[in-house]
Design a protein around this motif. Structure first.
Motif, short mmCIF file in Angstrom:
data_model
loop_
_atom_site.label_atom_id
_atom_site.label_comp_id
_atom_site.label_asym_id
_atom_site.label_seq_id
_atom_site.Cartn_x
_atom_site.Cartn_y
_atom_site.Cartn_z
N MET A 1 0.84 -1.21 0.00
CA MET A 1 0.00 0.00 0.00
C MET A 1 0.87 1.24 0.00
O MET A 1 1.81 1.36 0.76
N LYS A 2 0.50 2.12 -0.84
CA LYS A 2 1.24 3.38 -0.92
C LYS A 2 0.48 4.45 -0.14
O LYS A 2 -0.69 4.71 -0.41
N ASP A 3 1.19 5.02 0.80
CA ASP A 3 0.55 6.03 1.63
C ASP A 3 0.69 7.40 0.97
O ASP A 3 1.77 7.76 0.51
N VAL A 4 -0.38 8.11 0.89
CA VAL A 4 -0.34 9.44 0.30
C VAL A 4 -0.07 10.47 1.40
O VAL A 4 -0.88 10.66 2.29
N LYS A 5 1.08 11.05 1.30
CA LYS A 5 1.43 12.07 2.29
C LYS A 5 0.95 13.44 1.84
O LYS A 5 1.00 13.76 0.66
N VAL A 6 0.56 14.21 2.80
CA VAL A 6 0.16 15.58 2.51
C VAL A 6 1.29 16.51 2.91
O VAL A 6 1.63 16.63 4.09
N ASP A 7 1.91 17.08 1.92
CA ASP A 7 3.00 18.01 2.17
C ASP A 7 2.43 19.41 2.34
O ASP A 7 1.80 19.94 1.43
N PRO A 8 2.62 20.00 3.50
CA PRO A 8 2.04 21.33 3.74
C PRO A 8 2.62 22.41 2.84
O PRO A 8 2.01 23.47 2.67
N ASN A 9 3.79 22.13 2.26
CA ASN A 9 4.39 23.11 1.36
C ASN A 9 3.94 22.91 -0.09
O ASN A 9 4.24 23.71 -0.95
N GLU A 10 3.24 21.84 -0.30
CA GLU A 10 2.82 21.53 -1.66
C GLU A 10 1.43 22.12 -1.92
O GLU A 10 0.56 22.07 -1.06
N GLU A 11 1.26 22.65 -3.09
CA GLU A 11 -0.04 23.24 -3.41
C GLU A 11 -1.08 22.14 -3.62
O GLU A 11 -0.80 21.13 -4.24
N SER A 12 -2.23 22.38 -3.11
CA SER A 12 -3.33 21.44 -3.26
C SER A 12 -4.46 22.10 -4.05
O SER A 12 -4.64 23.31 -3.97
N PRO A 13 -5.20 21.28 -4.80
CA PRO A 13 -6.33 21.84 -5.52
C PRO A 13 -7.53 22.03 -4.60
O PRO A 13 -7.92 21.13 -3.87
N TYR A 14 -8.10 23.20 -4.65
CA TYR A 14 -9.34 23.49 -3.92
C TYR A 14 -10.43 23.76 -4.94
O TYR A 14 -10.20 24.45 -5.91
N GLU A 15 -11.59 23.20 -4.66
CA GLU A 15 -12.70 23.33 -5.59
C GLU A 15 -13.83 24.12 -4.97
O GLU A 15 -14.21 23.88 -3.82
N CYS A 16 -14.36 25.03 -5.75
CA CYS A 16 -15.50 25.82 -5.29
C CYS A 16 -16.77 24.98 -5.29
O CYS A 16 -17.05 24.30 -6.26
N PHE A 17 -17.51 25.05 -4.19
CA PHE A 17 -18.78 24.32 -4.11
C PHE A 17 -19.78 24.87 -5.11
O PHE A 17 -20.65 24.16 -5.62
N GLN A 18 -19.71 26.14 -5.36
CA GLN A 18 -20.78 26.80 -6.11
C GLN A 18 -20.56 26.80 -7.61
O GLN A 18 -21.47 26.51 -8.38
#
Ligand SMILES: [Zn+2]
Length: 47
Positions: free
Chosen positions: A1-18
């Motif tokens: 199993m490959k664990d997906v790490k969340v790097d706080p310095n890495e940009e993440s995609p955010y999606e608008c609900f609306q």
């Protein structure tokens, strides 16, 4: 199993609900730049 790490310095995609606008940011943008709607991190599944 490959664990997906969340790097706080890495940009993440955010999606608008609306309007569905995707914003890539290292921090939660809180508001959509297009419509001011609520953003959510697409990498965090909703439970
Ligand atoms: Zn929006």
């Amino acid at each position: 199993m490959k664990d997906v790490k969340v790097d706080p310095n890495e940009e993440s995609p955010y999606e608008c609900f609306q309007c569905g606008t995707i914003v890539h940011s290292a921090a939660n943008p809180d508001q959509c730049p297009e419509c001011g709607g609520e953003m959510r991190n697409r990498q965090v599944p909703l439970e």
